[in-house]
Design a protein around this motif. Structure first.
Motif, PDB file in Angstrom:
ATOM      1  N   GLU A 202       0.822  -1.197   0.000  1.00  0.00           N
ATOM      2  CA  GLU A 202       0.000   0.000   0.000  1.00  0.00           C
ATOM      3  C   GLU A 202       0.864   1.259   0.000  1.00  0.00           C
ATOM      4  OE1 GLU A 202      -3.215   0.326  -0.279  1.00  0.00           O
ATOM      5  OE2 GLU A 202      -3.581  -1.842  -0.390  1.00  0.00           O
ATOM      6  N   THR A 203       1.961   1.226   0.762  1.00  0.00           N
ATOM      7  CA  THR A 203       2.861   2.383   0.797  1.00  0.00           C
ATOM      8  C   THR A 203       3.504   2.613  -0.559  1.00  0.00           C
ATOM      9  OG1 THR A 203       3.323   1.964   3.142  1.00  0.00           O
ATOM     10  CG2 THR A 203       4.866   3.363   1.946  1.00  0.00           C
ATOM     11  N   THR A 205       2.244   1.908  -3.451  1.00  0.00           N
ATOM     12  CA  THR A 205       1.241   2.492  -4.340  1.00  0.00           C
ATOM     13  C   THR A 205       1.081   3.979  -4.079  1.00  0.00           C
ATOM     14  OG1 THR A 205       0.070   0.369  -4.392  1.00  0.00           O
ATOM     15  CG2 THR A 205      -1.144   2.312  -5.109  1.00  0.00           C
ATOM     16  N   ARG A 206       1.013   4.349  -2.796  1.00  0.00           N
ATOM     17  CA  ARG A 206       0.870   5.774  -2.464  1.00  0.00           C
ATOM     18  C   ARG A 206       2.111   6.571  -2.873  1.00  0.00           C
ATOM     19  NH1 ARG A 206      -1.456   3.547   2.319  1.00  0.00           N
ATOM     20  NH2 ARG A 206       0.521   3.803   3.419  1.00  0.00           N
ATOM     21  N   LEU A 207       3.302   5.972  -2.737  1.00  0.00           N
ATOM     22  CA  LEU A 207       4.520   6.669  -3.141  1.00  0.00           C
ATOM     23  C   LEU A 207       4.568   6.879  -4.646  1.00  0.00           C
ATOM     24  CD1 LEU A 207       7.240   5.008  -0.873  1.00  0.00           C
ATOM     25  CD2 LEU A 207       6.345   7.332  -0.725  1.00  0.00           C
ATOM     26  N   VAL A 209       1.986   7.345  -6.592  1.00  0.00           N
ATOM     27  CA  VAL A 209       1.084   8.460  -6.872  1.00  0.00           C
ATOM     28  C   VAL A 209       1.729   9.787  -6.469  1.00  0.00           C
ATOM     29  CG1 VAL A 209      -1.149   9.464  -6.315  1.00  0.00           C
ATOM     30  CG2 VAL A 209      -0.957   7.007  -6.658  1.00  0.00           C
ATOM     31  N   ALA A 210       2.366   9.803  -5.294  1.00  0.00           N
ATOM     32  CA  ALA A 210       3.017  11.035  -4.832  1.00  0.00           C
ATOM     33  C   ALA A 210       4.162  11.433  -5.752  1.00  0.00           C
ATOM     34  CB  ALA A 210       3.531  10.844  -3.402  1.00  0.00           C
ATOM     35  N   THR A 324      -3.979  -0.319 -11.040  1.00  0.00           N
ATOM     36  CA  THR A 324      -4.207   0.278  -9.718  1.00  0.00           C
ATOM     37  C   THR A 324      -5.328  -0.437  -8.984  1.00  0.00           C
ATOM     38  OG1 THR A 324      -3.470   2.419 -10.553  1.00  0.00           O
ATOM     39  CG2 THR A 324      -4.737   2.415  -8.517  1.00  0.00           C
ATOM     40  N   ARG A 328      -5.271  -2.400  -5.342  1.00  0.00           N
ATOM     41  CA  ARG A 328      -6.007  -1.852  -4.208  1.00  0.00           C
ATOM     42  C   ARG A 328      -7.185  -2.703  -3.790  1.00  0.00           C
ATOM     43  NH1 ARG A 328      -6.372   4.639  -5.642  1.00  0.00           N
ATOM     44  NH2 ARG A 328      -4.168   5.111  -5.330  1.00  0.00           N
TER      45      ARG A 328
END
Length: 427
Positions: A202-203, A205-207, A209-210, A324, A328
């Motif tokens: 999950e981290t 995936t968020r990284l 996007v960031a 994605t 998720r």
């Protein structure tokens, strides 16, 4: 009514591992009651056997509750069940000592010593092992088995057993308790590792996007930073010139207008480049990201390089959104991407397993509008998008985009073009 299979399939991989771990140790408590609790009634008689069965049942219930509280503590949902573990340890010691005394000095009937010995062994093996679930330090977890084994040898020798018999009994308790304690320590380690891997995914995936947002922000800064600084300086100069009545203020404002229009054009180019997606790069990126997440991803079909840029851009966004959603939602183990050209249209399908049977589209819930945005993007080029479950635990996303028709030139068109060229030259 929820079926057991659906209840299990709706769980994520960490939740499945936790459920398996929890009920494995619950089964130890159930097995303890049925293996030595019920079986002690016939050889010990109704009165003594019933009392023994009740005592074993109390110990099994304590083990059952300790397992739940210890695993919840491991996951940070409860405080450490220290009092409960001390209670289980004390009850284990008392029952084991009573069973050993019953075996050494109980009624002289056939099967009494065997039944008492079975209670003694099972209690001393399962008790320390289950207590080890609530101990964070591994040396202490294994030290519990050593302490109970030492106490067993001392009590057995004090009740009249020979030194060799007491030592042999202590070694059996040590081996069995250490094995269960090792199982508990390894299970807790595996459970925590699975949860940490899921959080890392999950981290990641968020990284991603960031990082994409930062890249877009840097591009906008590079485009707008210089132009805005020049616009600010020229505007300030134009104000000063206008206050002095100088005619050069008009030329400065014309330059400001030109810079603003140029900045607007450059921003459109940046946004257009951000919105466009290369299908080949998106396919390779999705395959790499899914493989890193432990999902086997295969890409088959026609090569993406031969497709028109507009089609590649639209389908590239479909691949990006589909990958994605696979990360998720659900608990996928495999994902298959297929690209085909059928009768003047390009068909892209993405199918993955591990989806619950709730029937909802990933990304279409209240927290996201990914598929709705894709449908709008595909509708601009007359494309369609379908998504939904196609089987037991399977989900398929299918996008169809028509190929643009090649330009047709009539017979008179070349002549008209040639005549137009000649007239331009002669003029």
């Amino acid at each position: 009514m929820r079926m057991p299979g659906r209840w299990w399939r709706n769980k994520s991989t960490p939740e499945k591992v936790e459920t398996y771990t929890r009920w494995s140790f619950h089964f130890f408590a159930v097995m303890e009651f049925f293996s030595v609790g019920l079986t002690s009634v016939p050889p010990l008689g109704a009165r003594l056997g019933g009392a023994t069965m009740l005592v074993v049942a109390v110990h099994a219930v304590l083990c059952f509750v300790t397992v739940s509280r210890a695993i919840d503590w491991t996951r940070g949902r409860r405080p450490q069940p220290t009092a409960l573990m001390w209670t289980l340890g004390a009850v284990t010691a008392v029952i084991a000592a009573a069973a050993l005394g019953l075996a050494e000095r109980g009624p002289d009937r056939e099967g009494v010593a065997t039944a008492a010995g079975g209670v003694f062994g099972v209690i001393l093996i399962f008790g320390p092992g289950i207590i080890a679930l609530g101990v964070r330090d591994r040396r202490r977890a294994f030290g519990l088995s050593g302490g109970f084994a030492t106490g067993t040898g001392v009590v057995a020798f004090a009740l009249g057993a020979s030194a060799l018999t007491a030592l042999f009994t202590a070694l059996i308790v040590l081996a069995g308790g250490t094995f269960i304690a090792f199982t508990a320590v390894f299970s807790v380690w595996l459970l925590n590792a699975v949860y940490e891997l899921d959080e890392a995914r999950e981290t990641r995936t968020r990284l991603a996007v960031a990082e994409e947002r930062l890249r877009f922000g840097r591009d906008l800064h590079d485009v707008m930073g210089r132009n805005l600084a020049v616009i600010a300086l020229k505007s300030e100069l134009a104000v000063q010139l206008a206050q002095r009545g100088r005619p050069e203020a008009v030329s400065q404002m014309v330059e400001v207008q030109r810079l603003a229009q140029e900045s607007q054009r450059e921003v459109r180019e940046v946004v257009r480049g951000y919105r466009e997606a290369d299908l080949g790069s998106e396919l390779a990126g999705a395959q790499g990201v899914l493989a890193a997440a432990g999902i086997h991803c295969t890409v088959a079909g026609v090569p993406a390089a031969g497709l028109p840029p507009a089609v590649q851009s639209a389908l590239g966004w479909v691949v990006r959104e589909a990958a994605t959603n696979v990360l998720r939602h659900g608990d996928a183990q495999r994902c298959e991407v297929r690209l085909r050209v059928l009768e003047g249209r390009v068909v892209l399908s993405v199918e993955n397993d591990g989806v619950s049977e709730a029937g909802a589209e990933p990304g279409s819930g209240p927290s996201g509008s990914g598929l709705a945005g894709l449908r709008e993007r595909l509708a601009e080029i007359d494309g369609t998008l379908e998504a939904g479950p196609v089987g037991r635990g399977l989900f398929r996303l299918t996008a169809e985009v028509p190929l643009p028709s090649p330009p047709t030139v009539s017979g008179a068109a070349p002549a008209v073009a040639a005549a137009r060229s000649v007239s331009e030259v002669t003029s």
